[in-house]
Design a protein around this motif. Structure first.
Motif, PDB file in Angstrom:
ATOM      1  N   LEU A  28       5.788 -13.146  39.481  1.00  0.00           N
ATOM      2  CA  LEU A  28       7.082 -12.299  39.763  1.00  0.00           C
ATOM      3  C   LEU A  28       7.439 -11.420  38.492  1.00  0.00           C
ATOM      4  O   LEU A  28       7.793 -10.143  38.953  1.00  0.00           O
ATOM      5  N   ILE A  29       7.345 -11.832  37.273  1.00  0.00           N
ATOM      6  CA  ILE A  29       7.606 -10.816  36.214  1.00  0.00           C
ATOM      7  C   ILE A  29       6.740  -9.836  36.154  1.00  0.00           C
ATOM      8  O   ILE A  29       6.921  -8.662  36.010  1.00  0.00           O
ATOM      9  N   GLU A  30       5.378  -9.856  36.362  1.00  0.00           N
ATOM     10  CA  GLU A  30       4.188  -8.875  36.265  1.00  0.00           C
ATOM     11  C   GLU A  30       4.617  -7.800  37.608  1.00  0.00           C
ATOM     12  O   GLU A  30       4.584  -6.766  37.227  1.00  0.00           O
ATOM     13  N   SER A  31       5.080  -8.193  38.716  1.00  0.00           N
ATOM     14  CA  SER A  31       5.244  -7.465  39.683  1.00  0.00           C
ATOM     15  C   SER A  31       6.417  -6.601  39.757  1.00  0.00           C
ATOM     16  O   SER A  31       6.473  -5.530  40.202  1.00  0.00           O
ATOM     17  N   ALA A  32       7.542  -6.935  38.887  1.00  0.00           N
ATOM     18  CA  ALA A  32       8.648  -6.372  38.355  1.00  0.00           C
ATOM     19  C   ALA A  32       8.489  -5.325  37.417  1.00  0.00           C
ATOM     20  O   ALA A  32       9.266  -4.326  37.215  1.00  0.00           O
ATOM     21  N   TYR A  33       7.427  -5.311  36.634  1.00  0.00           N
ATOM     22  CA  TYR A  33       7.229  -4.463  35.417  1.00  0.00           C
ATOM     23  C   TYR A  33       6.064  -3.781  35.462  1.00  0.00           C
ATOM     24  O   TYR A  33       6.152  -2.543  34.838  1.00  0.00           O
ATOM     25  N   ARG A  34       5.007  -4.113  35.831  1.00  0.00           N
ATOM     26  CA  ARG A  34       3.841  -3.719  35.544  1.00  0.00           C
ATOM     27  C   ARG A  34       3.045  -3.184  36.750  1.00  0.00           C
ATOM     28  O   ARG A  34       3.017  -4.102  37.643  1.00  0.00           O
ATOM     29  N   GLY A  35       2.011  -2.265  36.911  1.00  0.00           N
ATOM     30  CA  GLY A  35       1.210  -2.159  37.768  1.00  0.00           C
ATOM     31  C   GLY A  35       1.845  -1.516  39.176  1.00  0.00           C
ATOM     32  O   GLY A  35       3.097  -1.088  39.037  1.00  0.00           O
ATOM     33  N   ASP A  47       4.811   3.240  33.371  1.00  0.00           N
ATOM     34  CA  ASP A  47       4.664   4.681  32.903  1.00  0.00           C
ATOM     35  C   ASP A  47       4.829   4.499  31.418  1.00  0.00           C
ATOM     36  O   ASP A  47       4.326   5.515  30.795  1.00  0.00           O
ATOM     37  N   ILE A  48       5.240   3.601  30.967  1.00  0.00           N
ATOM     38  CA  ILE A  48       5.352   3.538  29.130  1.00  0.00           C
ATOM     39  C   ILE A  48       4.446   2.443  28.824  1.00  0.00           C
ATOM     40  O   ILE A  48       4.190   2.356  27.594  1.00  0.00           O
ATOM     41  N   LEU A  49       3.896   1.453  29.526  1.00  0.00           N
ATOM     42  CA  LEU A  49       3.282   0.336  29.009  1.00  0.00           C
ATOM     43  C   LEU A  49       2.422  -0.039  30.171  1.00  0.00           C
ATOM     44  O   LEU A  49       2.543  -0.274  31.150  1.00  0.00           O
ATOM     45  N   ASP A  50       0.876  -0.369  29.724  1.00  0.00           N
ATOM     46  CA  ASP A  50      -0.114  -0.648  30.356  1.00  0.00           C
ATOM     47  C   ASP A  50      -0.317  -2.198  30.089  1.00  0.00           C
ATOM     48  O   ASP A  50       0.366  -2.752  29.079  1.00  0.00           O
ATOM     49  N   GLY A  51      -1.198  -2.855  30.895  1.00  0.00           N
ATOM     50  CA  GLY A  51      -1.409  -4.427  30.395  1.00  0.00           C
ATOM     51  C   GLY A  51      -0.424  -5.073  30.812  1.00  0.00           C
ATOM     52  O   GLY A  51       0.641  -4.839  31.399  1.00  0.00           O
ATOM     53  N   PRO A  52      -0.677  -6.527  30.601  1.00  0.00           N
ATOM     54  CA  PRO A  52       0.373  -7.654  30.923  1.00  0.00           C
ATOM     55  C   PRO A  52       1.744  -7.588  30.393  1.00  0.00           C
ATOM     56  O   PRO A  52       1.938  -7.040  29.262  1.00  0.00           O
ATOM     57  N   ARG A  53       2.675  -7.811  30.954  1.00  0.00           N
ATOM     58  CA  ARG A  53       4.003  -8.036  30.669  1.00  0.00           C
ATOM     59  C   ARG A  53       4.177  -9.249  29.914  1.00  0.00           C
ATOM     60  O   ARG A  53       5.149  -9.614  29.013  1.00  0.00           O
ATOM     61  N   PHE A 158       9.266  -1.734  17.957  1.00  0.00           N
ATOM     62  CA  PHE A 158       8.256  -2.127  19.138  1.00  0.00           C
ATOM     63  C   PHE A 158       7.220  -2.867  18.591  1.00  0.00           C
ATOM     64  O   PHE A 158       6.573  -2.204  17.472  1.00  0.00           O
ATOM     65  N   PRO A 159       6.686  -3.988  18.980  1.00  0.00           N
ATOM     66  CA  PRO A 159       5.493  -4.806  18.304  1.00  0.00           C
ATOM     67  C   PRO A 159       4.204  -3.924  18.785  1.00  0.00           C
ATOM     68  O   PRO A 159       3.409  -4.452  19.555  1.00  0.00           O
ATOM     69  N   TYR A 160       4.029  -2.699  18.435  1.00  0.00           N
ATOM     70  CA  TYR A 160       2.771  -1.981  18.595  1.00  0.00           C
ATOM     71  C   TYR A 160       1.580  -3.064  17.917  1.00  0.00           C
ATOM     72  O   TYR A 160       1.653  -3.495  16.799  1.00  0.00           O
ATOM     73  N   GLY A 161       0.463  -3.057  18.807  1.00  0.00           N
ATOM     74  CA  GLY A 161      -0.460  -3.828  18.358  1.00  0.00           C
ATOM     75  C   GLY A 161      -0.580  -5.232  18.798  1.00  0.00           C
ATOM     76  O   GLY A 161      -1.448  -5.961  18.859  1.00  0.00           O
ATOM     77  N   ASP A 162       0.562  -5.805  19.423  1.00  0.00           N
ATOM     78  CA  ASP A 162       0.572  -6.927  20.024  1.00  0.00           C
ATOM     79  C   ASP A 162       0.592  -6.789  21.478  1.00  0.00           C
ATOM     80  O   ASP A 162       1.382  -6.542  22.411  1.00  0.00           O
ATOM     81  N   GLU A 163      -0.551  -6.905  22.050  1.00  0.00           N
ATOM     82  CA  GLU A 163      -0.809  -6.759  23.385  1.00  0.00           C
ATOM     83  C   GLU A 163      -0.171  -7.992  24.452  1.00  0.00           C
ATOM     84  O   GLU A 163      -0.199  -7.753  25.549  1.00  0.00           O
ATOM     85  N   HIS A 164       0.340  -8.839  23.984  1.00  0.00           N
ATOM     86  CA  HIS A 164       0.938  -9.666  24.736  1.00  0.00           C
ATOM     87  C   HIS A 164       2.429  -9.087  25.468  1.00  0.00           C
ATOM     88  O   HIS A 164       3.078  -9.534  26.337  1.00  0.00           O
ATOM     89  N   VAL A 165       2.586  -8.030  24.839  1.00  0.00           N
ATOM     90  CA  VAL A 165       4.021  -7.298  25.279  1.00  0.00           C
ATOM     91  C   VAL A 165       3.525  -6.003  26.066  1.00  0.00           C
ATOM     92  O   VAL A 165       4.130  -5.341  26.513  1.00  0.00           O
ATOM     93  N   GLY A 166       2.263  -5.867  25.923  1.00  0.00           N
ATOM     94  CA  GLY A 166       1.514  -4.534  26.652  1.00  0.00           C
ATOM     95  C   GLY A 166       1.055  -3.461  25.666  1.00  0.00           C
ATOM     96  O   GLY A 166       0.862  -3.835  24.774  1.00  0.00           O
ATOM     97  N   VAL A 167       0.512  -2.420  26.612  1.00  0.00           N
ATOM     98  CA  VAL A 167      -0.345  -1.386  25.515  1.00  0.00           C
ATOM     99  C   VAL A 167       0.540  -0.303  25.890  1.00  0.00           C
ATOM    100  O   VAL A 167       0.618   0.263  26.878  1.00  0.00           O
ATOM    101  N   PRO A 168       1.210   0.129  24.710  1.00  0.00           N
ATOM    102  CA  PRO A 168       2.114   1.466  24.671  1.00  0.00           C
ATOM    103  C   PRO A 168       1.531   2.772  25.112  1.00  0.00           C
ATOM    104  O   PRO A 168       0.260   2.764  24.804  1.00  0.00           O
ATOM    105  N   GLN A 169       2.087   3.379  25.923  1.00  0.00           N
ATOM    106  CA  GLN A 169       1.390   4.758  26.369  1.00  0.00           C
ATOM    107  C   GLN A 169       2.115   5.688  25.744  1.00  0.00           C
ATOM    108  O   GLN A 169       2.063   7.009  25.883  1.00  0.00           O
TER     109      GLN A 169
END
Length: 183
Positions: A28-35, A47-53, A158-169
């Protein structure tokens, strides 16, 4: 963890999530935020973050943490939304808010946040709800302001480098603290 009995609010049922809910909550969380699926709603971060939420371990941690809950919202027995509530002294923290993308824009968010505020007041007698929102999410911040939250101007990095929150664009991301008086 305080287990709240299910509460029916109109057509929605609210309850504290349990560990068995984790796989469905992550989807649910992934579908609401990513992809691409998130693009059918208006809360996308695609549009601002790739990878998992999030991931199963992070959601399980929230579900099992003392002093908080991941509120599961169901309609007709189906999990359609969730939000995190965490007790922080005289305040509660509101986060990880997700509504299934195809159901966004129909007023469910307003109902859910109002119920989350009521639960936080009743459960912990808190005076304030706090949240952080990515500062470039202007439409989302405006939506919260219309719900009675105020911008504080307080930013945290923003926690740049922490891929647990996504990959910033983008390289200009920060979190802004929003608050609402609940007393």
């Amino acid at each position: 963890m305080d287990i709240a009995p299910p509460r029916d609010s109109g057509e929605l049922t609210y309850r504290d999530a349990v560990e068995a809910d984790v796989p469905v909550l992550v989807r649910l969380i992934e579908s609401a935020y990513r992809g691409d699926s998130s693009r059918s709603g208006w809360t996308t971060e695609a549009d601002i973050l790739d990878g998992p939420r999030t991931d199963p371990e992070s959601v399980r941690e929230i579900v099992t943490a003392p002093g908080g809950t991941l509120l599961a919202v169901e309609r007709d027995g189906e999990l359609i939304a969730c939000c995190q509530l965490e007790h922080r002294g005289e305040a509660a923290y509101f986060g990880m808010f997700a509504v299934r993308p195809g159901l966004q824009g129909a007023g469910l968010g307003r109902q859910i946040i109002a119920e989350a505020e009521r639960i936080a007041r009743e459960r912990w007698s808190v005076r304030e709800m706090q949240m952080t929102v990515i500062s470039v999410r202007h439409e989302l911040i405006d939506w919260y302001v219309r719900r009675g939250y105020r911008r504080t101007g307080k930013l945290s990095p923003f926690p740049y480098g922490d891929e647990h929150v996504g990959v910033p664009q983008r390289d200009d991301l920060a979190f802004e603290l929003l608050v609402k008086d609940l007393s």
